[in-house]
Design an enzyme around this catalytic site. Structure first.
Site, mmCIF file in Angstrom:
data_model
loop_
_atom_site.group_PDB
_atom_site.id
_atom_site.type_symbol
_atom_site.label_atom_id
_atom_site.label_comp_id
_atom_site.label_asym_id
_atom_site.label_seq_id
_atom_site.Cartn_x
_atom_site.Cartn_y
_atom_site.Cartn_z
ATOM 1 N N CYS A 39 21.810 -4.115 -12.508
ATOM 2 C CA CYS A 39 21.130 -4.107 -11.043
ATOM 3 C C CYS A 39 20.192 -2.617 -11.256
ATOM 4 O O CYS A 39 20.577 -1.701 -12.055
ATOM 5 C CB CYS A 39 21.452 -4.207 -10.047
ATOM 6 S SG CYS A 39 22.610 -3.160 -9.295
ATOM 7 N N ILE B 133 33.646 -4.671 -7.683
ATOM 8 C CA ILE B 133 35.003 -4.879 -6.135
ATOM 9 C C ILE B 133 33.939 -5.284 -4.540
ATOM 10 O O ILE B 133 33.051 -4.274 -4.470
ATOM 11 C CB ILE B 133 35.339 -3.675 -5.923
ATOM 12 C CG1 ILE B 133 36.173 -3.612 -6.991
ATOM 13 C CG2 ILE B 133 36.450 -3.526 -4.769
ATOM 14 C CD1 ILE B 133 36.579 -1.807 -7.136
ATOM 15 N N GLU C 252 29.865 -0.976 -13.458
ATOM 16 C CA GLU C 252 29.237 -0.293 -13.571
ATOM 17 C C GLU C 252 29.081 1.121 -13.145
ATOM 18 O O GLU C 252 29.904 1.712 -13.603
ATOM 19 C CB GLU C 252 27.371 -0.850 -14.204
ATOM 20 C CG GLU C 252 26.981 -1.339 -14.676
ATOM 21 C CD GLU C 252 26.594 -3.063 -13.868
ATOM 22 O OE1 GLU C 252 27.819 -2.981 -13.230
ATOM 23 O OE2 GLU C 252 26.257 -3.737 -14.483
#
Ligand code: ZN
Length: 136
Positions: free
Chosen positions: A94, A46, A58
């Site tokens: 990430c 988002i 995630e």
């Protein structure tokens, strides 16, 4: 986790990716988090006009699950690619998401499935993706 469960979790991540809000990067990511009791929470990335406020798929999935009262997680599947393309390459989480996974998942057991829409996937234990997580 059996093969059927892995495929199901990746399919859920592919579905979650459809809800991605990514007008700035154009990179759509979906995630599906499997809880110990079998419940699955979906998440998508988002984005925000103030880029730093963007939330990854995630973490969206994990935050949804925790908000609903779940804290015991078994695995997460992640699928990502440019929005208009089929996800044919893996999309690793990430560093921030890896650290958040370490907050709630046992690094020795928590499984990260990096899926594609062609059915292939790579599987890692969290400890492989984040060998020296921050802990208090
Ligand atoms: Zn992330």
């Amino acid at each position: 986790m059996n093969e059927r469960t892995k495929k199901k979790l990746i399919a859920e991540a592919i579905e979650a990716r459809k809800n991605s809000y990514c007008p700035y990067s154009g990179f759509a990511v979906g995630a599906a988090l499997l809880c110990k009791d079998g419940t699955i929470f979906r998440g998508c990335n988002i984005e925000n006009a103030s880029y730093g406020l963007t939330n990854c798929a995630e973490r969206s999935a994990i935050f949804s699950a925790v908000s609903a009262g779940f804290r015991d997680f078994t695995a997460i599947a992640v699928v990502g690619a440019p929005k208009e393309e089929k996800a044919e390459s893996i999309c690793p989480p990430c560093g921030s998401c890896r650290q958040v996974m370490a907050e709630f998942g046992n690094p020795e057991k928590f499984t990260v499935l990096l899926g594609t829409e062609s059915g292939t996937y790579k599987e890692y234990l969290l400890k492989e993706l984040l060998p020296l997580s921050f802990e208090l």
